[in-house]
Scaffold this motif. Structure first.
Motif, PDB file in Angstrom:
ATOM      1  N   MET A  80       0.848  -1.189   0.000  1.00  9.68           N
ATOM      2  CA  MET A  80       0.000   0.000   0.000  1.00  9.68           C
ATOM      3  C   MET A  80       0.884   1.240   0.000  1.00  9.68           C
ATOM      4  O   MET A  80       1.796   1.363   0.821  1.00  9.68           O
ATOM      5  N   THR A  82       0.982   5.260   0.494  1.00  9.12           N
ATOM      6  CA  THR A  82       0.241   6.365   1.093  1.00  9.12           C
ATOM      7  C   THR A  82       1.045   7.636   0.897  1.00  9.12           C
ATOM      8  O   THR A  82       2.221   7.691   1.257  1.00  9.12           O
ATOM      9  N   VAL A  96      -3.651  10.652  -0.247  1.00  9.96           N
ATOM     10  CA  VAL A  96      -4.231   9.548  -1.020  1.00  9.96           C
ATOM     11  C   VAL A  96      -3.516   8.258  -0.656  1.00  9.96           C
ATOM     12  O   VAL A  96      -2.361   8.275  -0.209  1.00  9.96           O
ATOM     13  N   SER A  97      -4.213   7.154  -0.855  1.00  9.67           N
ATOM     14  CA  SER A  97      -3.649   5.849  -0.569  1.00  9.67           C
ATOM     15  C   SER A  97      -4.201   4.851  -1.594  1.00  9.67           C
ATOM     16  O   SER A  97      -5.377   4.917  -1.945  1.00  9.67           O
ATOM     17  N   PHE A  98      -3.343   3.961  -2.086  1.00 10.83           N
ATOM     18  CA  PHE A  98      -3.788   2.950  -3.054  1.00 10.83           C
ATOM     19  C   PHE A  98      -2.850   1.751  -3.025  1.00 10.83           C
ATOM     20  O   PHE A  98      -1.731   1.843  -2.551  1.00 10.83           O
ATOM     21  N   ARG A  99      -3.325   0.627  -3.544  1.00 12.94           N
ATOM     22  CA  ARG A  99      -2.516  -0.585  -3.630  1.00 12.94           C
ATOM     23  C   ARG A  99      -1.627  -0.494  -4.868  1.00 12.94           C
ATOM     24  O   ARG A  99      -2.096  -0.197  -5.954  1.00 12.94           O
ATOM     25  N   GLU A 102      -2.463  -2.437  -8.074  1.00  9.43           N
ATOM     26  CA  GLU A 102      -3.593  -1.939  -8.854  1.00  9.43           C
ATOM     27  C   GLU A 102      -3.231  -0.737  -9.721  1.00  9.43           C
ATOM     28  O   GLU A 102      -4.066  -0.257 -10.487  1.00  9.43           O
ATOM     29  N   ARG A 142      -6.517   4.380 -10.035  1.00  7.32           N
ATOM     30  CA  ARG A 142      -7.881   4.828  -9.741  1.00  7.32           C
ATOM     31  C   ARG A 142      -8.043   4.847  -8.221  1.00  7.32           C
ATOM     32  O   ARG A 142      -7.689   3.887  -7.546  1.00  7.32           O
ATOM     33  N   ASN A 143      -8.597   5.964  -7.710  1.00  6.46           N
ATOM     34  CA  ASN A 143      -8.766   6.065  -6.263  1.00  6.46           C
ATOM     35  C   ASN A 143     -10.001   5.291  -5.803  1.00  6.46           C
ATOM     36  O   ASN A 143     -10.660   4.623  -6.595  1.00  6.46           O
ATOM     37  N   LYS A 144     -10.339   5.389  -4.542  1.00 10.82           N
ATOM     38  CA  LYS A 144     -11.444   4.619  -3.962  1.00 10.82           C
ATOM     39  C   LYS A 144     -12.790   4.964  -4.586  1.00 10.82           C
ATOM     40  O   LYS A 144     -13.696   4.143  -4.622  1.00 10.82           O
ATOM     41  N   GLU A 145     -12.921   6.202  -5.080  1.00 13.36           N
ATOM     42  CA  GLU A 145     -14.162   6.620  -5.739  1.00 13.36           C
ATOM     43  C   GLU A 145     -14.189   6.244  -7.215  1.00 13.36           C
ATOM     44  O   GLU A 145     -15.165   6.513  -7.910  1.00 13.36           O
ATOM     45  N   GLY A 146     -13.105   5.688  -7.730  1.00 13.27           N
ATOM     46  CA  GLY A 146     -13.038   5.282  -9.129  1.00 13.27           C
ATOM     47  C   GLY A 146     -12.538   6.361 -10.068  1.00 13.27           C
ATOM     48  O   GLY A 146     -12.527   6.176 -11.282  1.00 13.27           O
TER      49      GLY A 146
END
Length: 177
Positions: A80, A82, A96-99, A102, A142-146
Motif C-alpha cells: 500500500m 500512502t 491519497v492511498s492505493f494498492r 492496482e 484509480r482512487n477509492k471513488e473510481g
C-alpha cells in the motif's frame, strides 16, 4: 533495505505558487503593521498600545508561515502506498492511498507523456520538490471513488526496488539518489 516498509520524503522548494503564497503572507504582515500604526498613532493616540505589535505579529507568523514550508512523504507498507503532506511542523495529513499492484502505470515521467494523456487523469498529485527534479516517476491509478489519478513523485534506487517488488511492471532505471 526492507521492501515491506519504506518511506521517502521531499521538501517543496519555494517556487511558483509557494513563492506567491510567501509573498502574500509577507504582505499580510506589512498590512497588519501599517494598520496597527495608523490606529494607534492617528486614531487612538495612545502610543504605548503599539507595544502590543510584536505579539500580534508573532501570532500571525505562527498561524500563517507554516503554509510556506511543505513536505511530501510517501510511505510503502505491505503493498500500500500512502502519500502524506505536512505543513511546517504539523502532523502528517494523508492525501491519497492505493494498492501498488492496482496501479495501471509506474514509469518515468519523461517516457510516459503519451500514456498519461491517454489515461486523462481527473486528479493530479504533484509531490515533487521542484519543477526541475530529474528522477520523477508517474503513477497512474484509480482512487477509492473510481476517479483516474496521476501521482508524480521523486524516486531513489531504494524506492524503485520497493515499487518493483509490489508491481513487477515498474521499469527499473538508474537514478541520481
Amino acid at each position: 533495505m526492507d521492501v515491506n516498509n519504506f518511506d521517502y520524503g521531499a521538501t517543496k522548494k519555494v517556487e511558483g505558487p509557494l513563492a506567491i503564497r510567501r509573498l502574500l503572507i509577507l504582505l499580510v504582515y506589512t498590512v497588519y503593521t501599517v494598520a496597527l500604526a495608523l490606529i494607534v498613532f492617528v486614531w487612538l493616540r495612545i502610543v504605548p498600545v503599539f507595544a502590543l505589535w510584536p505579539f500580534g505579529l508573532l501570532i500571525l507568523h505562527l498561524l500563517l508561515w507554516k503554509y510556506t514550508q511543505v513536505d511530501y512523504i510517501y510511505h510503502i507498507e505491505a503493498g500500500m502506498l500512502t502519500l502524506n503532506r505536512r505543513y511546517g511542523n504539523k502532523k502528517l495529513q494523508e492525501i491519497v492511498s492505493f494498492r501498488l499492484k492496482e496501479a495501471e502505470l509506474i514509469a518515468p515521467r519523461c517516457e510516459s507523456e503519451e500514456k498519461i494523456a491517454e489515461f486523462a487523469p481527473e486528479i493530479v498529485y504533484d509531490a515533487t520538490p521542484s519543477k526541475d527534479t530529474v528522477d520523477v516517476f508517474v503513477m497512474l491509478f484509480r482512487n477509492k471513488e473510481g476517479k483516474r489519478c496521476a501521482m508524480y513523485v521523486e524516486v531513489s534506487e531504494a524506492s524503485l526496488k520497493a515499487l518493483h517488488y509490489y508491481n513487477s511492471s515498474v521499469k527499473m532505471v538508474k537514478t541520481l539518489k
